[in-house]
Write an enzyme that holds these catalytic residues in place. Structure first.
Site, PDB file in Angstrom:
ATOM      1  N   SER A   1     -10.950  -5.603   0.191  1.00 19.66           N
ATOM      2  CA  SER A   1     -11.748  -4.574   0.859  1.00 19.66           C
ATOM      3  C   SER A   1     -12.446  -3.716  -0.187  1.00 19.66           C
ATOM      4  O   SER A   1     -11.854  -3.373  -1.216  1.00 19.66           O
ATOM      5  CB  SER A   1     -10.834  -3.700   1.722  1.00 19.66           C
ATOM      6  OG  SER A   1     -11.557  -2.629   2.291  1.00 19.66           O
ATOM      7  N   ALA A   2     -13.704  -3.348   0.077  1.00 17.93           N
ATOM      8  CA  ALA A   2     -14.496  -2.624  -0.926  1.00 17.93           C
ATOM      9  C   ALA A   2     -14.032  -1.185  -1.143  1.00 17.93           C
ATOM     10  O   ALA A   2     -14.038  -0.682  -2.264  1.00 17.93           O
ATOM     11  CB  ALA A   2     -15.970  -2.632  -0.518  1.00 17.93           C
TER      12      ALA A   2
ATOM     13  N   CYS B   1      -2.467   4.904   8.031  1.00 16.94           N
ATOM     14  CA  CYS B   1      -3.341   3.977   8.742  1.00 16.94           C
ATOM     15  C   CYS B   1      -3.233   4.032  10.255  1.00 16.94           C
ATOM     16  O   CYS B   1      -3.912   3.300  10.951  1.00 16.94           O
ATOM     17  CB  CYS B   1      -3.118   2.564   8.236  1.00 16.94           C
ATOM     18  SG  CYS B   1      -3.669   2.414   6.532  1.00 16.94           S
TER      19      CYS B   1
ATOM     20  N   ASN C   1       0.807  -1.224   0.000  1.00 15.48           N
ATOM     21  CA  ASN C   1       0.000   0.000   0.000  1.00 15.48           C
ATOM     22  C   ASN C   1       0.841   1.275   0.000  1.00 15.48           C
ATOM     23  O   ASN C   1       0.361   2.330  -0.399  1.00 15.48           O
ATOM     24  CB  ASN C   1      -0.966   0.010   1.191  1.00 15.48           C
ATOM     25  CG  ASN C   1      -0.313  -0.376   2.489  1.00 15.48           C
ATOM     26  OD1 ASN C   1       0.256  -1.459   2.610  1.00 15.48           O
ATOM     27  ND2 ASN C   1      -0.372   0.503   3.462  1.00 15.48           N
TER      28      ASN C   1
ATOM     29  N   GLN D   1      -4.787  -4.066  -1.983  1.00 14.01           N
ATOM     30  CA  GLN D   1      -4.408  -3.043  -2.968  1.00 14.01           C
ATOM     31  C   GLN D   1      -4.398  -3.579  -4.397  1.00 14.01           C
ATOM     32  O   GLN D   1      -4.566  -2.815  -5.338  1.00 14.01           O
ATOM     33  CB  GLN D   1      -3.025  -2.456  -2.648  1.00 14.01           C
ATOM     34  CG  GLN D   1      -3.011  -1.517  -1.451  1.00 14.01           C
ATOM     35  CD  GLN D   1      -3.841  -0.250  -1.651  1.00 14.01           C
ATOM     36  OE1 GLN D   1      -4.154   0.148  -2.773  1.00 14.01           O
ATOM     37  NE2 GLN D   1      -4.205   0.392  -0.554  1.00 14.01           N
TER      38      GLN D   1
HETATM   39  C1  PLP Z   1      -6.619  -0.410   3.390  1.00 10.05           C
HETATM   40  C2  PLP Z   1      -5.817  -1.627   3.631  1.00 10.05           C
HETATM   41  C3  PLP Z   1      -6.143  -2.513   4.677  1.00 10.05           C
HETATM   42  C4  PLP Z   1      -7.281  -2.262   5.622  1.00 10.05           C
HETATM   43  O1  PLP Z   1      -8.543  -2.369   4.977  1.00 10.05           O
HETATM   44  P1  PLP Z   1      -9.827  -1.641   5.669  1.00 10.05           P
HETATM   45  O2  PLP Z   1     -10.978  -2.064   4.821  1.00 10.05           O
HETATM   46  O3  PLP Z   1      -9.544  -0.174   5.604  1.00 10.05           O
HETATM   47  O4  PLP Z   1      -9.901  -2.154   7.068  1.00 10.05           O
HETATM   48  C5  PLP Z   1      -5.345  -3.630   4.845  1.00 10.05           C
HETATM   49  N1  PLP Z   1      -4.317  -3.883   4.031  1.00 10.05           N
HETATM   50  C6  PLP Z   1      -3.975  -3.076   3.017  1.00 10.05           C
HETATM   51  C7  PLP Z   1      -2.828  -3.422   2.137  1.00 10.05           C
HETATM   52  C8  PLP Z   1      -4.704  -1.913   2.795  1.00 10.05           C
HETATM   53  O5  PLP Z   1      -4.353  -1.088   1.796  1.00 10.05           O
END
Ligand code: PLP
Length: 409
Positions: free
Chosen positions: A223-224, A349, A175, A203
Site C-alpha cells: 500500500s502506498a 483500523c 502492524n 508494513q
Molecule cells: C494499513 C494496512 C492495511 C490496509 O491498507 P490500506 O491501504 O489502508 O487499505 C492492511 N494491512 C496492513 C498490515 C496494514 O498496515
C-alpha cells in the site's frame, strides 16, 4: 495549538534528514496508521494531475503518455519485489483491496480444488474480515495461533494443512507489534505442496527487502500510504500462472484482473515512494533502529510495570508496542494528544470504535494488559528531539494515571 503537517520550511529539516515538513511542536508517532506524502513523490505525481491527464487505454498521444507512465511504474514495483516480469504487478485502490483480491480472488478461482484456507490470528482486518466473508460463502478457515512473543510456528502451519487447503495468507510485518513472520520457511512448506501463498507485506515493503522469488510467494499486498505515498492506491503481486477471480468487472484493465480506469497519479506515486524507500533503506532503517532502541530502553528503565510486546522476536525497527500495568491506554493516548504527541492504542483500523487488540490477545496478554497498550510507530518524521520529549513526558503521565490523578480535563 499546533496540529498536523503544515507545509515545508528549511528550518524544519533539522534532524529530519529525509522529509522537510514543519510539524510545529507536533510529535507524530503513528506512522503505521499512515504517513505524509513525500514532497518528491508529490512532484513525481504532479504532471499526471495537470497536463498529462490521458486515459492509458486511449489510442492517441495523450493515452500513450499515460500508458508509458503506468507501465514504467509497474516495472519499478516489479523490480523492487524481485521479479523481472512486470505483468505480475496489478495496481489496486488500497492495501485493503489488494488483500481482498488476493484472498477472495484466489479462493473463488480455486474452489473446485478445495475450500480450506489458512491464516493467522493476528492478521489485519482486511484479511480477517475477508476470511469471515469467505466462511459465510462456505469456505472453512484455520486461524493459526502465535506464541507469547507474537511468533508463528511453521510446524503448526504444516500440521494445519489439509488435502483441500488451497491458499494460505500470513502477514510479513505485524502492524501492531512489528513482529516478522518467517516467510521463507512458510514458502518452502507451501510451494512443495502446490498451495498458494499470500502475504500482506504492507508494513514491511520498503523497510526490509522482500523478494517474492526467494520467499516463494505467489501473492503479495502493498500500500502506498504506509511508505510516504498517496492514500487510496496499492498493488498486488500475482505470480504468473496464478488465477484470480476479479472482484471488479468492467473494461478489462490490468489484464482483466482489476477493471476501472487506472489511477495514474497514484500509481506513479506508489512507484516513486517505493523507489525512494529502497534507495534510503539501509541508512533510514539504522537511524530508526537507534531511535527505537533508545525509546524502549529509556521507558523500560524509567517506568515500572511495563512490557514491550514481541521484543524477543525478529521485528521491524519502527514499531514499539508498550503495555502499562494499571492504566487505560485510551486515557493515555488522549493525554499525549494534549501534549501534541500522536500515538495509537491498539489497532486504529476500526473506524471510530475502540476494540481491544486481537493481536495482543492472541499473544496471551490479559485483558488489562491489552487495554493498557499503546503503539509508537516511528518513521521519517521522527527525530531525536521527539524521543527526548516522549521519554520525558511519558513516565510522568503514566504515574499520574496510576494515581488516578486526572490528566485530561
Ligand atoms: C494499513 C494496512 C492495511 C490496509 O491498507 P490500506 O491501504 O489502508 O487499505 C492492511 N494491512 C496492513 C498490515 C496494514 O498496515
Amino acid at each position: 495549538m499546533s496540529s498536523g503537517v503544515r507545509g515545508e520550511s528549511s528550518k524544519a529539516a533539522e534532524g529530519r534528514p529525509f522529509l522537510q515538513f514543519t510539524m510545529g511542536s507536533q510529535v507524530y508517532l503513528d506512522h503505521n496508521a499512515t504517513t505524509p506524502v513525500d514532497p518528491r513523490v508529490r512532484e513525481a505525481m504532479r504532471p499526471y494531475l495537470e497536463g498529462a491527464f490521458g486515459n492509458p487505454s486511449a489510442a492517441h498521444a495523450m493515452g500513450r503518455e499515460a500508458k508509458a507512465a503506468l507501465e514504467g511504474a509497474r516495472e519499478t514495483v516489479a523490480e523492487l519485489l524481485g521479479t523481472a516480469d512486470k505483468d505480475e504487478v496489478v495496481f489496486v485502490s488500497s492495501g485493503t483491496e489488494a488483500d481482498n483480491l488476493a484472498l477472495a480472488g484466489a479462493a473463488l478461482a480455486y474452489q473446485e480444488r478445495g475450500r480450506h484456507i489458512i491464516t493467522s490470528a493476528v492478521e489485519h482486518s482486511a484479511i480477517l474480515e475477508t476470511c469471515a466473508a469467505l466462511e459465510k460463502w462456505g469456505f472453512s478457515v484455520t486461524y493459526l495461533p502465535v506464541d507469547g512473543e507474537g511468533m508463528l510456528d511453521p510446524e503448526e502451519l504444516r500440521r494445519a494443512i489439509q488435502p483441500d487447503t488451497i491458499v494460505i495468507s500470513v502477514m510479513h510485518g505485524n502492524n501492531e507489534t512489528g513482529v516478522l513472520f518467517p516467510l521463507e520457511e512458510v514458502g518452502a512448506i507451501l510451494r512443495e505442496r502446490g498451495i498458494l501463498f499470500h502475504t500482506d507485506a504492507i508494513q514491511s515493503f520498503g523497510k526490509i527487502p522482500v523478494n517474492v522469488r526467494h520467499l516463494k510467494i505467489d501473492l503479495l499486498s502493498l500500500s502506498a500510504h504506509k511508505i510516504y505515498g498517496p492514500k487510496g492506491v496499492g498493488a498486488l503481486y500475482v505470480r504468473r500462472g496464478v488465477r484470480l477471480q476479479p472482484l471488479l468487472q468492467g473494461g478489462g484493465q490490468e489484464r482483466g484482473r482489476r477493471a476501472g480506469t487506472e489511477n495514474i497519479p497514484g500509481i506513479v506515486g506508489v512507484a516513486e515512494a517505493a523507489r525512494l524507500m529502497f534507495l534510503e533503506m539501509p541508512g533510514e532503517q539504522e537511524r530508526l533502529r537507534q531511535l527505537r532502541d533508545r525509546l524502549e530502553a529509556t521507558i523500560l528503565e524509567r517506568v515500572d510495570g511495563v512490557r514491550v510486546s514481541g521484543r524477543n522476536s525478529p521485528r521491524l525497527v519502527h514499531t514499539s508496542n508498550f503495555s502499562f500495568d494499571g492504566i487505560e491506554a485510551q486515557t493515555l493516548v488522549a493525554a499525549l494528544d494534549l501534549e501534541g504527541i500522536a500515538v495509537s492504542a491498539g489497532s486504529a483500523c476500526h473506524v471510530g470504535s475502540v476494540q481491544p487488540s486481537h493481536v495482543l490477545r492472541a499473544m496471551g496478554l490479559s485483558r488489562e494488559q491489552v487495554e493498557g497498550s499503546i503503539r509508537f510507530s516511528l518513521g521519517r518524521l521522527t527525530c531525536d528531539g521527539d524521543i527526548d520529549r516522549i521519554v520525558e513526558i511519558l513516565p510522568q503521565l503514566v504515574a499520574r494515571l496510576r494515581e488516578k490523578v486526572p490528566v485530561v480535563k
